[in-house]
Design an enzyme around this catalytic site. Structure first.
Site: not given
Length: 418
Positions: A124, A203, A206, A229, A369
């Site tokens: 991302h 990261d 998700q 999220k 993104c």
């Protein structure tokens, strides 16, 4: 999946799922973008503003004590949720992007010419652009993992070229791709990074919402995720870090509450995590995220991960029956998250998105993104469907029916249903 997991019961907790769009029941399949919120989270934020609103730490009155207790209580809940050693390892930010910028600007302060930062082509922009900026500013070199034909990191090619080597100072990788759904072998990469003395950043935007998370097991030194999220409010993110590393790193922003003592000639810093939390924090949002964590833990992250896996497998199987749909990334639900990007023959992703929206089905269209990844795949953009704990097989059926209609509309197929 646990027999106790009742998706229809769970859906009753989300008021927005009762909506209709253009006369169709809402089918919300954009949870990788932002998740919907259960009523208990909405109520928590409302109650805070109605009954407990005050600034934290600095307001020495009853309301201030209540707000501080709830705010720091949320920090402790989140620390337990990700397996942190303690709440002092949890830094509140406004989102994953800010958390990753914090990581890049503090770890990056130690970089110079000859140093290397390693990312991947599937990142991302939030885990790419901050490192680009740091490398431009310090003279360090940015390098990256490529992907193989299935959309997984090409570890063999990286090993052949010596991607992670004695010059590597930082490796920053997404746990789960927001486009391809690929679950990356972060622990294996962490071990490679640590073997050369590099800091390993994850990261987990998700990952944390969908998978049981143990920051130690992942091998992370710093790990970023975002509240919106994972059923929480917008405007709240988290950077987890090893306490010893956080104590070494310089502050990111200056201002109130991040200081020990200030004179006209200089300042000293507060203890972690407050050293990294300048000014008034997203108080109600953090408290709301604490309630979201409570909700997820009541259901159980193992059960949520199993449900996500089943929905992903069902979606991939249904899409495989549509020969004009092309899934990007792994086509089987093995080491795969719930984000499924795809293209449709002869139909632009924005047209797919708008046509589906006309029938109440919410998906995303664009480069998500992740523009370099799309360029690597040779396409400008894609459509993306992403389910979560409240997604049903019936909603996937509605998606595929709407896709069939959209494809028929744009190609003139007589099979298209009105």
């Amino acid at each position: 999946m646990s027999a106790d997991f009742d998706v229809e019961r769970i859906r009753q907790d989300f008021p927005i799922l009762n909506r209709q769009i253009n006369g169709y029941p809402l089918v919300y399949l954009d949870s990788s973008n932002t998740s919907q919120k259960p009523q208990v989270v909405i109520d928590t934020v409302t109650e805070h503003y109605a009954q407990h609103n005050a600034n934290v730490a600095r307001a020495m009155h009853h309301l201030g004590a209540e707000a501080t207790l709830a705010f720091e209580g949320a920090r402790e809940k989140i620390a337990n949720f990700v397996g942190a050693a303690g709440p002092e390892e949890i830094i509140f930010t406004k989102n994953s992007s800010e958390a990753l910028n914090l990581a890049a600007n503090t770890v990056g302060a130690r970089l110079g010419p000859g140093d290397e930062v390693v990312v991947s082509v599937l990142e991302h922009h939030s885990n790419l652009v901050p490192w680009q900026l740091v490398c431009q500013r310090t003279g360090a070199t940015l390098r990256w993992f490529d992907i193989d034909e299935e959309g997984r990191l090409d570890l063999d090619a990286a090993a052949r070229e010596g991607l992670i080597n004695e010059h590597t100072k930082v490796v920053s990788i997404a746990w789960v791709s927001n486009v391809l759904g690929t679950i990356n072998p972060v622990r294996k990469i962490a071990d490679q990074a640590h073997a050369v003395g590099a800091v390993f950043v994850v990261d987990a935007s998700q990952g944390v919402p969908h998978l049981p998370t143990d920051v130690t097991a992942l091998g992370a030194d710093l790990l970023a995720f975002t509240g919106h999220k994972m059923l929480g409010p917008t405007g709240i993110g988290v950077l987890w870090g090893r306490k010893d590393l956080l104590e070494e790193l310089p502050p990111f922003l200056g201002g109130g509450e991040m200081i020990g003592e200030v004179t006209m000639s200089g300042a000293t810093w507060a203890e972690v995590p407050h050293k990294f939390e300048a000014g008034t924090q997203p108080i109600a949002e953090a408290i709301g995220l604490g309630t979201a964590v409570d909700y997820l833990q009541r259901i159980g992250m193992d059960a949520i991960a199993a449900h996500d896996h089943e929905i992903t497998a069902y979606t991939l199987a249904r899409m495989a029956d549509l020969d004009w749909v092309h899934v990007l990334g792994p086509t089987e639900a093995v080491d795969r998250g719930s984000a499924i990007a795809f293209t449709v023959d002869q139909v632009h992703p924005h047209d797919v998105m708008q046509m589906l929206d006309s029938r109440g089905v919410a998906v995303r269209g664009g480069h998500h993104c992740a523009e370099p990844l799309h360029k690597r795949l040779g396409i400008p953009s894609s459509s993306r469907v992403s389910g979560y704990l409240y997604t049903t097989n019936a909603e996937i059926d509605a998606l595929c029916d709407a896709m069939d209609y959209a494809h028929g509309f744009f190609t003139g197929r007589t099979a298209a249903r009105a």
